[in-house]
Motif scaffolding. Structure first.
Motif, PDB file in Angstrom:
ATOM      1  N   ILE A 311       0.869  -1.169   0.000  1.00 35.22           N
ATOM      2  CA  ILE A 311       0.000   0.000   0.000  1.00 35.22           C
ATOM      3  C   ILE A 311       0.908   1.221   0.000  1.00 35.22           C
ATOM      4  N   ALA A 312       0.838   2.027  -1.055  1.00 32.62           N
ATOM      5  CA  ALA A 312       1.761   3.163  -1.180  1.00 32.62           C
ATOM      6  C   ALA A 312       1.518   4.218  -0.107  1.00 32.62           C
ATOM      7  N   SER A 313       0.248   4.596   0.094  1.00 33.67           N
ATOM      8  CA  SER A 313      -0.087   5.681   1.028  1.00 33.67           C
ATOM      9  C   SER A 313      -1.373   5.331   1.772  1.00 33.67           C
ATOM     10  N   PRO A 314      -1.298   4.496   2.813  1.00 33.81           N
ATOM     11  CA  PRO A 314      -2.510   4.137   3.555  1.00 33.81           C
ATOM     12  C   PRO A 314      -3.228   5.386   4.060  1.00 33.81           C
ATOM     13  N   TYR A 315      -4.560   5.441   3.848  1.00 28.34           N
ATOM     14  CA  TYR A 315      -5.275   6.694   4.123  1.00 28.34           C
ATOM     15  C   TYR A 315      -6.533   6.499   4.970  1.00 28.34           C
ATOM     16  N   GLY A 316      -7.036   5.270   5.034  1.00 24.94           N
ATOM     17  CA  GLY A 316      -8.226   5.010   5.829  1.00 24.94           C
ATOM     18  C   GLY A 316      -8.551   3.530   5.817  1.00 24.94           C
ATOM     19  N   ILE A 317      -9.337   3.089   6.795  1.00 22.72           N
ATOM     20  CA  ILE A 317      -9.674   1.668   6.937  1.00 22.72           C
ATOM     21  C   ILE A 317     -11.149   1.540   7.321  1.00 22.72           C
ATOM     22  N   THR A 318     -11.852   0.668   6.610  1.00 19.68           N
ATOM     23  CA  THR A 318     -13.247   0.357   6.935  1.00 19.68           C
ATOM     24  C   THR A 318     -13.415  -1.154   6.974  1.00 19.68           C
ATOM     25  N   THR A 319     -14.071  -1.658   7.993  1.00 24.89           N
ATOM     26  CA  THR A 319     -14.373  -3.081   8.076  1.00 24.89           C
ATOM     27  C   THR A 319     -15.827  -3.328   7.689  1.00 24.89           C
ATOM     28  N   ASN A 320     -16.049  -4.287   6.798  1.00 23.06           N
ATOM     29  CA  ASN A 320     -17.408  -4.677   6.416  1.00 23.06           C
ATOM     30  C   ASN A 320     -17.984  -5.543   7.526  1.00 23.06           C
ATOM     31  N   PRO A 321     -19.021  -5.090   8.228  1.00 22.91           N
ATOM     32  CA  PRO A 321     -19.539  -5.860   9.365  1.00 22.91           C
ATOM     33  C   PRO A 321     -20.224  -7.162   8.967  1.00 22.91           C
TER      34      PRO A 321
END
Length: 369
Positions: A311-321
């Motif tokens: 990942i070049a520039s990690p910017y955010g994380i979301t988990t699918n519930p």
């Protein structure tokens, strides 16, 4: 028989997830049926866009069946631009809510865009401004059919999610950023934003949701910007410091006593996010790592990605519930296009797709049972 039992178990598990996440239900013959999500049909991704560009924000839609991607799906569906500096996208019931910060207080171009999750079409655009100025909203959270929106003008706006009208608004602090809800209270951080920060820049404000009034402030590190509730009901607060002499830190707050109970100092975190039993951290520009963290203390753990995906520039994380897959936003060295990577809970890549510039959060279009 084994297959049938397994199917029943899956349906029961999905129903439990739906009870937590989805509030929409209908009555029929005296019984209440709650729609149960059984499959992910598509993924919406909010991209902030290049800072300073006009109408810079977009919403991408990825069809999980066909693999087709529309990087400006909001405009495709609605015939107009999303707006300037959108900062948060969340789902509640069958609607998704996009917080559009706008540009300046004077411009009054701040609003909440409410959309149908199945189609991406606008349901209502709610102005977050008054006759004097825009509020410059930042984040949204939900509790008991109400939405709460933080803003740089120090306000929290309360919206009824059934009729989509503003119920009330209170002053809560300084340049407010992220929020979390625990123990029937709303916790919001007071940042030291370079344009909108105030002297209140090292505290978490506590709002009693029973009365929608400010109850206290809890001292934390300088310039808190992120806050998450863990599975025990404690809050982890990331304070980013001054990017020079004051290093980032993570403070833990008890939602029972509303006191700080632990601190981890001298970190290089840019971002944290706790979703259920998993916690994630992204490093700052000097070392943009993506790692797991201890959800009790915020201390750094092992790498999340286990298959060598870069990942070049990690910017955010979301988990699918629904299935606990993890969607990592990649700003792609802050180019005109970003990327989203979908990983298994074990950190192995499932697929990826392109987005607008600076992607950050995701919402999911479900098929319901």
């Amino acid at each position: 028989m084994k297959t049938t039992i397994t199917s029943y178990i899956k349906i029961i598990a999905l129903a439990m997830i739906a009870a937590v996440i989805f509030s929409a239900c209908r009555k029929d013959h005296g019984y209440i049926y709650t729609p149960v999500p059984v499959a992910t049909l598509g993924v919406y991704v909010l991209s902030e866009g290049k800072y300073g560009d006009a109408n810079n924000s977009t919403i991408t839609y990825y069809n999980t069946t066909t693999g087709a991607t529309d990087k400006n799906f909001y405009k495709t569906q609605n015939g107009t631009d999303l707006g300037n500096n959108a900062n948060d996208l969340k789902q509640y019931g069958r609607k998704m809510y996009c917080v559009v910060t706008g540009t300046t207080f004077a411009a009054k171009d701040s609003y909440l865009e409410v959309m149908n999750t199945a189609t991406g079409k606008s349901i209502k655009r709610i102005a977050l401004s008054n006759s004097d100025a825009g509020f410059l909203p930042r984040y949204i959270v939900f509790d008991k059919s109400k939405a709460y929106i933080s803003a740089y003008d120090g306000s929290i706006t309360k919206i009824d999610t059934a009729n989509l009208v503003i119920e009330s608004r209170i002053q809560a602090g300084g340049a407010l950023e992220q929020m979390a809800i625990a123990n029937n209270k709303l916790y919001v951080v007071n940042s030291a934003h370079f344009q909108f920060g105030t002297a209140n820049n090292s505290a978490v404000t506590v709002i009693d949701l029973n009365t929608f009034t400010k109850s206290k402030e809890i001292a934390v590190g300088y310039n808190p910007t992120k806050i998450s509730a863990n599975s025990s009901g404690d809050l982890l607060v990331l304070s980013k410091g001054d990017y020079f002499s004051i290093q980032p830190s993570v403070d833990r707050i008890s939602s029972i006593t509303d006191t700080k109970t632990n601190s981890v100092a001298n970190l290089t975190y840019e971002y944290i996010n706790v979703t259920g039993t998993k916690g994630f951290a992204i490093g700052d520009y000097t070392d943009p790592f993506l790692k797991l963290i201890n959800t009790s203390t915020g201390a750094l753990g092992s790498n999340f990605i286990t298959d060598g995906t870069v990942i070049a520039s990690p910017y955010g994380i979301t988990t699918n519930p629904l299935d606990f897959t993890v969607f990592v936003a990649d700003a792609n060295n802050y180019a005109a296009e970003g990327k989203i990577f979908c990983f298994s809970p074990e950190g192995k890549k499932n697929y990826q797709f392109t987005t607008g510039a600076n992607p950050q959060s995701a919402v999911f279009n479900y098929k319901y049972f």
